[in-house]
Design a protein around this motif. Structure first.
Motif, mmCIF file in Angstrom:
data_model
loop_
_atom_site.group_PDB
_atom_site.id
_atom_site.type_symbol
_atom_site.label_atom_id
_atom_site.label_comp_id
_atom_site.label_asym_id
_atom_site.label_seq_id
_atom_site.Cartn_x
_atom_site.Cartn_y
_atom_site.Cartn_z
ATOM 1 N N ASN A 15 5.189 -38.324 16.970
ATOM 2 C CA ASN A 15 4.021 -37.691 17.560
ATOM 3 C C ASN A 15 3.736 -38.248 18.951
ATOM 4 N N HIS A 29 -1.254 -34.156 17.556
ATOM 5 C CA HIS A 29 -1.117 -34.113 16.103
ATOM 6 C C HIS A 29 -1.926 -32.946 15.515
ATOM 7 N N ARG A 43 -0.359 -29.741 13.410
ATOM 8 C CA ARG A 43 -0.899 -29.396 12.079
ATOM 9 C C ARG A 43 -1.410 -27.954 12.062
#
Length: 146
Positions: free
Chosen positions: A20, A35, A39
């Motif tokens: 990440n 992140h 997601r």
């Protein structure tokens, strides 16, 4: 989806193992927002998974054949049965129902031509729905998107 999302997607397509932190640095974000975006892209179904890219010859699947296949009948029961059986064959790595002719494009990976011939004659041609198959053997893979 904005340009940062597109940059994230391109970076992950090139290297799905990016941390990440590395991904965030590449796309110009800090770690937390990067992140969250990854997601969200997963939750939205844009990113559907991560996988390893395999050298198929190294795992005895170096022979790729593309098959153009036509069915005898195209009623729903025949189509569903054929698709279910063929999709369940481990040698079949891609199965596409096509518009017009041919009815199907089937991509198969096997060890060698002897294994392909055996699979073709015992598994595919033996299916009662098959009217015709036309095999195309890959000479050289020039471009591939995993």
């Amino acid at each position: 989806m904005d340009s940062v999302d597109r940059d994230i997607i391109l970076a992950l397509q090139e290297d799905g193992r990016l941390s990440n932190l590395d991904l965030a640095a590449r796309v110009g974000l800090s770690a937390a927002p990067c992140h969250r975006r990854v997601r969200r892209l997963q939750a939205d179904g844009v990113i559907t998974g991560f996988r390893a890219v395999i050298d198929h010859a190294a795992v005895n699947r170096g022979c790729e054949v593309i098959i153009l296949a036509d069915l005898v009948a195209k009623d729903l029961s025949t189509v569903e049965d054929f698709e279910s059986q063929v999709a369940g064959m481990p040698e079949v790595v891609e199965l596409r129902r096509m518009f017009s002719v041919p009815d199907y494009l089937i991509r198969v990976r096997v060890r060698d031509l002897a294994e392909y011939e055996s699979w073709l004659t015992t598994r595919l041609i033996g299916h009662p729905a098959i009217a015709r198959v036309d095999s195309r053997i890959t000479m050289k893979l020039l471009k591939h998107e995993p």
